[in-house]
Design a protein around this motif. Structure first.
Motif, PDB file in Angstrom:
ATOM      1  N   GLU A   6      23.876  -1.972   2.263  1.00 38.51           N
ATOM      2  CA  GLU A   6      24.685  -2.216   1.072  1.00 38.51           C
ATOM      3  C   GLU A   6      24.629  -3.697   0.742  1.00 38.51           C
ATOM      4  N   THR A   7      24.564  -3.993  -0.545  1.00 41.62           N
ATOM      5  CA  THR A   7      24.538  -5.376  -0.997  1.00 41.62           C
ATOM      6  C   THR A   7      25.282  -5.493  -2.311  1.00 41.62           C
ATOM      7  N   ARG A   8      25.699  -6.692  -2.624  1.00 40.18           N
ATOM      8  CA  ARG A   8      26.344  -6.983  -3.906  1.00 40.18           C
ATOM      9  C   ARG A   8      25.373  -7.808  -4.728  1.00 40.18           C
ATOM     10  N   ILE A   9      25.269  -7.471  -6.014  1.00 43.42           N
ATOM     11  CA  ILE A   9      24.324  -8.136  -6.904  1.00 43.42           C
ATOM     12  C   ILE A   9      25.079  -8.695  -8.101  1.00 43.42           C
ATOM     13  N   PRO A  21       3.713  -0.851   4.607  1.00 39.64           N
ATOM     14  CA  PRO A  21       2.258  -0.959   4.476  1.00 39.64           C
ATOM     15  C   PRO A  21       1.689  -0.180   3.289  1.00 39.64           C
ATOM     16  N   ASP A  22       2.359   0.892   2.864  1.00 42.56           N
ATOM     17  CA  ASP A  22       1.845   1.699   1.757  1.00 42.56           C
ATOM     18  C   ASP A  22       2.301   1.209   0.387  1.00 42.56           C
ATOM     19  N   PHE A  23       3.558   0.765   0.279  1.00 46.81           N
ATOM     20  CA  PHE A  23       4.132   0.434  -1.018  1.00 46.81           C
ATOM     21  C   PHE A  23       4.384  -1.053  -1.222  1.00 46.81           C
ATOM     22  N   GLY A  24       4.154  -1.868  -0.238  1.00 50.52           N
ATOM     23  CA  GLY A  24       4.455  -3.295  -0.343  1.00 50.52           C
ATOM     24  C   GLY A  24       5.852  -3.568   0.172  1.00 50.52           C
ATOM     25  N   VAL A  25       6.860  -3.043  -0.546  1.00 50.68           N
ATOM     26  CA  VAL A  25       8.248  -3.149  -0.109  1.00 50.68           C
ATOM     27  C   VAL A  25       8.987  -1.867  -0.455  1.00 50.68           C
ATOM     28  N   VAL A  26      10.015  -1.563   0.303  1.00 48.59           N
ATOM     29  CA  VAL A  26      10.929  -0.451   0.028  1.00 48.59           C
ATOM     30  C   VAL A  26      12.338  -0.935   0.339  1.00 48.59           C
ATOM     31  N   LEU A  27      13.319  -0.201  -0.140  1.00 48.24           N
ATOM     32  CA  LEU A  27      14.699  -0.530   0.193  1.00 48.24           C
ATOM     33  C   LEU A  27      15.008  -0.029   1.595  1.00 48.24           C
ATOM     34  N   GLU A  28      15.756  -0.812   2.357  1.00 51.07           N
ATOM     35  CA  GLU A  28      16.140  -0.419   3.705  1.00 51.07           C
ATOM     36  C   GLU A  28      17.159   0.713   3.632  1.00 51.07           C
ATOM     37  N   ALA A  29      17.080   1.633   4.581  1.00 49.38           N
ATOM     38  CA  ALA A  29      18.031   2.744   4.650  1.00 49.38           C
ATOM     39  C   ALA A  29      19.376   2.253   5.177  1.00 49.38           C
ATOM     40  N   HIS A  30      20.435   2.899   4.725  1.00 53.82           N
ATOM     41  CA  HIS A  30      21.809   2.629   5.187  1.00 53.82           C
ATOM     42  C   HIS A  30      22.202   1.159   5.030  1.00 53.82           C
ATOM     43  N   ILE A  60      25.122  -2.052  -4.480  1.00 52.12           N
ATOM     44  CA  ILE A  60      24.089  -1.029  -4.295  1.00 52.12           C
ATOM     45  C   ILE A  60      24.108  -0.636  -2.828  1.00 52.12           C
ATOM     46  N   ALA A  61      24.267   0.668  -2.584  1.00 53.44           N
ATOM     47  CA  ALA A  61      24.238   1.210  -1.224  1.00 53.44           C
ATOM     48  C   ALA A  61      23.125   2.244  -1.154  1.00 53.44           C
ATOM     49  N   THR A  62      22.366   2.222  -0.062  1.00 49.38           N
ATOM     50  CA  THR A  62      21.253   3.158   0.092  1.00 49.38           C
ATOM     51  C   THR A  62      21.588   4.241   1.106  1.00 49.38           C
ATOM     52  N   ASN A  63      20.941   5.381   0.939  1.00 49.55           N
ATOM     53  CA  ASN A  63      21.121   6.492   1.870  1.00 49.55           C
ATOM     54  C   ASN A  63      20.052   6.429   2.967  1.00 49.55           C
ATOM     55  N   SER A  64      19.959   7.471   3.778  1.00 49.86           N
ATOM     56  CA  SER A  64      19.007   7.454   4.896  1.00 49.86           C
ATOM     57  C   SER A  64      17.557   7.489   4.439  1.00 49.86           C
ATOM     58  N   PHE A  74      19.656 -11.052  -6.919  1.00 47.06           N
ATOM     59  CA  PHE A  74      18.560 -10.102  -6.763  1.00 47.06           C
ATOM     60  C   PHE A  74      18.898  -9.169  -5.609  1.00 47.06           C
ATOM     61  N   ILE A  75      18.169  -8.089  -5.501  1.00 46.64           N
ATOM     62  CA  ILE A  75      18.385  -7.149  -4.392  1.00 46.64           C
ATOM     63  C   ILE A  75      17.780  -7.748  -3.135  1.00 46.64           C
ATOM     64  N   ASN A  76      18.571  -7.872  -2.097  1.00 48.87           N
ATOM     65  CA  ASN A  76      18.121  -8.549  -0.883  1.00 48.87           C
ATOM     66  C   ASN A  76      17.988  -7.597   0.306  1.00 48.87           C
ATOM     67  N   ILE A  77      17.786  -6.312   0.050  1.00 50.70           N
ATOM     68  CA  ILE A  77      17.681  -5.348   1.149  1.00 50.70           C
ATOM     69  C   ILE A  77      16.300  -4.690   1.183  1.00 50.70           C
TER      70      ILE A  77
END
Length: 136
Positions: A54-57, A43-52, A67-71, A35-38
């Protein structure tokens, strides 16, 4: 051997056994998560992906992708400021779920990447695909 020494040996053996089992299981799955672990709490959306980040799924079939996220906390390269409002091409913002995110495929295989290659440099394609917004 005293009871205290036996307890220490028992505890040490159990910890060592669990550590070896964890390393063996992780190496079998190529150190990828099912699963995605980042995620981070929001408070508004429950959860979001962390900026900057990377994880392997690992998928159910065993395929490992990254999966790598931007800023901005979305998958893919950094977003540049859109080009002018003077009628020149700007950006397209794609909204969607895990399919738009490209869950289970590499970035180059995602819908956003394919659309970018079709349109060339005419437009910047921004992927705002999210795998979850939390229980709310």
């Amino acid at each position: 051997m005293t009871w205290a020494a036996r307890l220490v040996a028992l505890f040490g053996g159990a910890v060592t056994g669990l550590l070896v089992a964890e390393i063996a299981a992780a190496s079998i799955h190529r150190f990828a998560y099912p699963f995605i672990n980042i995620f981070t709490a929001d408070p508004d959306f429950g959860v979001v992906l962390e900026a900057h980040q990377e994880t392997r799924i690992r998928s159910r079939t065993g395929r490992v992708t990254s999966i790598a996220t931007n800023s901005a906390g979305f998958r893919g390269p950094e977003w540049s400021p859109t080009r002018g409002v003077d009628g020149s091409p700007g950006a397209w913002l794609l909204l969607g779920d895990s399919q738009l995110l490209g869950f289970g495929v590499e970035w180059e295989e995602s819908v956003t990447s394919h659309l970018s290659s079709i349109l060339g440099s005419s437009y910047e394609i921004l992927s705002a695909g999210v795998p979850a917004w939390g229980p709310h």
